[in-house]
Design a protein around this motif. Structure first.
Motif, PDB file in Angstrom:
ATOM      1  N   ASP A   4      -0.170   6.307   0.566  1.00 49.80           N
ATOM      2  CA  ASP A   4       0.806   6.487   1.642  1.00 49.80           C
ATOM      3  C   ASP A   4       2.108   7.058   1.066  1.00 49.80           C
ATOM      4  O   ASP A   4       2.807   6.392   0.294  1.00 49.80           O
ATOM      5  N   LEU A   5       2.430   8.300   1.435  1.00 49.29           N
ATOM      6  CA  LEU A   5       3.614   8.975   0.894  1.00 49.29           C
ATOM      7  C   LEU A   5       4.898   8.260   1.299  1.00 49.29           C
ATOM      8  O   LEU A   5       5.820   8.095   0.486  1.00 49.29           O
ATOM      9  N   HIS A   6       4.972   7.810   2.566  1.00 53.36           N
ATOM     10  CA  HIS A   6       6.190   7.124   3.039  1.00 53.36           C
ATOM     11  C   HIS A   6       6.422   5.838   2.252  1.00 53.36           C
ATOM     12  O   HIS A   6       7.563   5.493   1.933  1.00 53.36           O
ATOM     13  N   ALA A   7       5.316   5.126   1.924  1.00 53.28           N
ATOM     14  CA  ALA A   7       5.464   3.892   1.158  1.00 53.28           C
ATOM     15  C   ALA A   7       5.943   4.185  -0.261  1.00 53.28           C
ATOM     16  O   ALA A   7       6.752   3.443  -0.818  1.00 53.28           O
ATOM     17  N   PHE A  27       2.988 -12.134   3.324  1.00 51.36           N
ATOM     18  CA  PHE A  27       3.726 -10.912   3.611  1.00 51.36           C
ATOM     19  C   PHE A  27       4.796 -11.146   4.676  1.00 51.36           C
ATOM     20  O   PHE A  27       4.641 -12.013   5.548  1.00 51.36           O
ATOM     21  N   ARG A  28       5.841 -10.347   4.615  1.00 55.04           N
ATOM     22  CA  ARG A  28       6.853 -10.350   5.666  1.00 55.04           C
ATOM     23  C   ARG A  28       7.085  -8.904   6.114  1.00 55.04           C
ATOM     24  O   ARG A  28       6.927  -7.958   5.334  1.00 55.04           O
ATOM     25  N   PRO A  29       7.451  -8.723   7.403  1.00 52.23           N
ATOM     26  CA  PRO A  29       7.669  -7.359   7.901  1.00 52.23           C
ATOM     27  C   PRO A  29       8.822  -6.684   7.159  1.00 52.23           C
ATOM     28  O   PRO A  29       9.820  -7.316   6.825  1.00 52.23           O
ATOM     29  N   LEU A  30       8.659  -5.404   6.870  1.00 47.58           N
ATOM     30  CA  LEU A  30       9.718  -4.628   6.216  1.00 47.58           C
ATOM     31  C   LEU A  30      10.334  -3.633   7.189  1.00 47.58           C
ATOM     32  O   LEU A  30      11.553  -3.576   7.365  1.00 47.58           O
ATOM     33  N   ARG A  31       9.494  -2.843   7.840  1.00 50.17           N
ATOM     34  CA  ARG A  31       9.893  -1.916   8.895  1.00 50.17           C
ATOM     35  C   ARG A  31       8.642  -1.612   9.699  1.00 50.17           C
ATOM     36  O   ARG A  31       7.557  -2.090   9.367  1.00 50.17           O
ATOM     37  N   ASP A  32       8.767  -0.844  10.717  1.00 51.14           N
ATOM     38  CA  ASP A  32       7.637  -0.581  11.594  1.00 51.14           C
ATOM     39  C   ASP A  32       6.469   0.029  10.814  1.00 51.14           C
ATOM     40  O   ASP A  32       6.609   1.085  10.184  1.00 51.14           O
ATOM     41  N   GLY A  33       5.305  -0.679  10.808  1.00 45.89           N
ATOM     42  CA  GLY A  33       4.115  -0.188  10.146  1.00 45.89           C
ATOM     43  C   GLY A  33       3.996  -0.568   8.686  1.00 45.89           C
ATOM     44  O   GLY A  33       3.014  -0.215   8.034  1.00 45.89           O
TER      45      GLY A  33
END
Length: 812
Positions: A446-449, A478-484
């Protein structure tokens, strides 16, 4: 003493192989298997006066034993075997191997010694009770030798044998039921040594009427012997080329059969040689290509099936997709709906070829109502076994389960509609990858990651089976970081501890153990009742099926993996144990016996217990109850004390080594006592005497006195440990004589079999958990550092380099 399969197989092969010398395995097998046959029928005739095989005077194995060491042993063996052949109409079956051939067996004394030793390999074996209630010790030994000879025979000569695992799968695919009568017929037009036919017959509770044809004379003889060894003396096995001269016919019309199995030679280029009549095999089709006989065999088999007949055929993958004439034949077969299913097998399974093959399942019954072909891609399920691949029990059972229940499993199986096969884009091509994508999903980066950090949620969603088993685990890791995207809420090195320590995992692990324990307890009564009438094949089938049922509905755990654990232990240990109990009973099987030393059979047993020392020592073998079980139950305190004494002895030895190392240097206090960098107690004592004369109060005397005392302490510690070990061994041996039947059963069923099976079964969830931990760590490390962070680190390092260069007066 009952003969253990593991001992029989290994000793037969080791002894026979050593005597082979430079002879090709494909030839040598005829000598070994002929002697095995003579030994078997001789033993059976002794035990059963009504045996179907007559053993005449001068033609028994005892007569061969009497020839050991004789100068004319080879000639006389031929005479004895010919007498046995003549008495049973087995000419050309058991007398093909020439035991008086100096080009193969050596001349004079060399032949005499080799044949004497070869007879000795079989001499002490007893096959009088070989087929005790469904357990075929001799037949399995024959199969074991056949597999080894096939492995050794090379590509051009190993085609006489179909791997037993493939044979078992095929036997279960053709629709035999508990009500199938013995009068039902099974036919193999290229039967080789008959292994496929025998596996099908074994799958039928009432047996079957067996028919087969084989082209090669030596292989036909193997098949005839194989039938007799497996109790199928009435099987009709004929010799000849099936395509040129089919033996099962009435005039120009081929006979038909209820069932058919075959593993014909792949892609024969000369199949038309001598062919004068087609016997209606190609009616309604085009004639198969002259340079490839695959479809010639397949069409012969279809013609040989009754209107309700069913069959399974092994063919190379090429029959599924090759074009031209073969494509025309394939199109017609599909239109007639004779093909019920196709199973793609792993490569390198078969002797004689390494190419991948498939099983084509044929079924004429209600063919016109069939609207699809059930396909399985089983190409990835196997284990390495020497130079070949081999189906594991889990692979075999999964193929049979999925096919017989028509289960659609992602990336493994599906029912493919004929309309899809006939679609112009496929044009009746049956190549399995067209319809089943068995490849693992691509692990997408995943490039965005990588740029912004975080773990893509789609990667976590792919682990859904784990979250189904542990519903709150994902939120705790895990905890949410941003959308997706999410990020680890624990250190990646703490993931395993977090998972294993969770209450859900603990409950899951406990429930798995409970499921295994409950399944085992449910079979305890059956296991306790093992006796001479037990049928081992039925016992393990029941254990295996109920174990699978216990785990089918459980999340996360692969029930076939659990099944594999059971079957591996059965094959390695438990089957031998059951055979021993059947033969001798629980009490007798548990008794210690003295070890066997048989040089001719290459059987030299490693003792389980040695009582006494030196020449007076007695070596014992405990076939059923290992000494460790006796010690664990009855002598745990003594074992603990012995462990303490052994630890003390090791500590004493370490003290000696450390003291020597500290004082043994070139200028050390023990230097004068050293001999090649070593110093024994004897050397230390001898040097101490001299040192006392030279300087009785010197440091060297003190050092040597200390060393001698350390040696004395070591000797005392070792002596104490040795005496305790001998006492424990003696007590253990005596305890065997005190065991009751109930105690023997408890030791075996609970502490030997049950504990081992439970460990194996419960290891499967642990393995899956390890896979989850590895995947989470991999994802955590993959996206741990963003591109921005790496660029900042590079920039900081560059500035530091520039600073160092400036300090050294280098201008950048």
């Amino acid at each position: 003493m009952a003969l253990k399969k593991s001992d029989l197989y290994s000793s037969l092969w080791a002894g026979a192989d050593e005597l082979r010398g430079g002879m090709d395995a494909s030839q040598y097998k005829d000598y070994v298997l002929t002697l095995l046959f003579v030994k078997y029928v001789s033993d059976k005739a002794k035990a059963d006066p009504d045996s179907l095989v007559e053993v005449p005077k001068g033609g028994s194995f005892d007569d061969l034993v009497a020839l050991k060491g004789k100068p004319d042993i080879g000639e006389k063996i031929n005479v004895a075997i010919r007498l046995l052949a003549d008495a049973n109409d087995l000419q050309g079956v058991i007398n093909n191997a020439d035991f008086d051939d100096p080009t193969k067996l050596g001349e004079g004394k060399a032949m005499q010694d080799r044949l004497t030793k070869l007879i000795g390999i079989f001499q002490d074996l007893d096959f009088s009770g070989s087929r005790a209630e469904g357990d075929d010790l001799l037949g399995d030994a024959y199969e074991y030798l056949m597999r080894h000879f096939a492995t050794e025979s090379g590509k051009s000569k190993g085609q006489f044998y179909t791997p037993a695992e493939v044979s078992r799968v095929m036997s279960q695919l053709i629709g035999i039921t508990s009500s199938t009568p013995k009068s039902a017929t099974v036919y193999d037009p290229t039967c080789g040594s008959g292994s496929l036919l025998l596996k099908v017959a074994d799958a039928a509770p009432n047996g079957l009427s067996i028919y087969g044809q084989e082209k090669d004379n030596a292989t036909w003889a193997l098949a005839r012997m194989n039938m007799i060894l497996h109790g199928n003396e009435t099987a009709d096995i004929r010799m000849g080329d099936t395509l040129v001269d089919p033996k099962f016919r009435s005039g120009d019309t081929l006979d038909t059969f209820d069932f058919l199995v075959a593993n014909p030679p792949f892609s024969v280029k000369s199949w038309t040689s001598g062919l004068e009549k087609e016997y209606g095999r190609f009616d309604g089709y085009v004639r198969p290509p002259e340079k490839n006989g695959d479809f010639a065999f397949l069409l012969h088999m279809i013609k040989s099936l009754k209107s309700t007949g069913k069959g399974a055929v092994i063919l190379p993958h090429g029959v599924l997709f090759r074009g031209n004439t073969e494509a025309t034949i394939r199109r017609e077969l599909i239109k007639r709906s004779y093909i019920k299913g196709i199973i793609g097998l792993p490569a390198n399974l078969f002797y004689g070829t390494g190419i991948p093959a498939c099983i084509i399942v044929l079924d004429k019954e209600n063919a016109q109502a069939r609207t699809g072909i059930f396909m399985i891609d089983a190409s990835k399920g196997f284990e390495k076994d020497g130079p070949k691949n081999r189906l594991r029990p889990r692979d075999m059972h999964k193929i049979v389960d999925v096919f017989t229940k028509q289960l659609e499993v992602e990336r493994y199986s599906r029912m493919v509609p004929v309309s899809e096969i006939a679609d112009p884009k496929n044009d009746y091509n049956l190549n399995i990858p067209r319809y089943i994508d068995s490849s693992e999903p691509e692990d997408i980066q995943d490039l965005h990651a990588h740029l912004q950090g975080g773990i893509p949620n789609r990667d976590l969603d792919a682990l859904q089976p784990y979250w189904d088993a542990f519903p709150s685990l994902r939120a705790s890791l895990f905890r949410p970081l941003r959308d997706g995207y999410s990020e680890l809420d624990v250190d990646k090195y703490e993931v395993q501890a977090a998972i294993v320590g969770s209450s859900e995992y603990q409950a899951f692990s406990a429930s798995t153990a409970d499921a295994v324990a409950g399944w085992w307890v449910a079979h305890r009564e059956v296991l306790e009742s093992i006796a001479s009438t037990t049928r081992p094949s039925e016992l393990i089938a029941d254990l295996g099926e109920t174990l699978l049922d216990s785990f089918r509905a459980r999340p996360l755990v692969d029930e076939y993996g659990v099944y594999e654990q059971l079957m591996s232990y059965w094959n390695d240990v438990m089957h031998d144990d059951v055979a021993l109990i059947m033969s001798e009973g629980w009490d007798a099987a548990a008794k210690p016996r003295k070890t066997i030393e048989n040089k001719e059979r290459k059987l030299s047993e490693v003792p389980d217990l040695v009582v006494g020392a030196g020449r007076s020592a007695t070596k014992y073998k405990m076939d059923l109850v290992p000494p460790a079980l006796i010690v664990a139950r009855y002598f745990s305190d003594e074992r603990a004390k012995l462990d303490e004494l052994n630890d003390a002895a090791e500590a004493a030895t370490q003290s000696v080594d450390e003291y020597v190392e500290e004082n043994a240097g070139e200028d050390g206090l023990l230097a004068d006592a050293m001999d090649d960098d070593k110093i024994s107690k004897a050397l230390a004592v001898a040097r101490l005497r001299k040192a006392k004369i030279e300087d009785s109060a010197g440091d060297e005397v003190t050092a040597l006195t200390t060393l001698v005392s350390l040696y004395d302490a070591e000797a005392a510690a070792k002596r104490a440990a040795k005496e305790a070990s001998a006492a424990l061994d003696d007590a253990t041996l005596k305890q065997y004589g005190k065991l009751t039947t109930a105690e023997v059963q408890s030791l075996i069923i609970n502490e030997k079999w049950g504990a081992t099976v439970a460990r194996g079964a419960t290891s499967e969830p642990s393995a899956r958990t390890h896979e989850l931990v590895s995947r989470i760590r991999e994802l955590g490390e993959r996206y741990d550092e963003t591109l921005g962070a790496l660029e900042a680190e590079v920039e900081a390092l560059s500035a530091k380099v520039a600073e160092h260069l400036a300090t050294m007066g280098v201008k950048s």
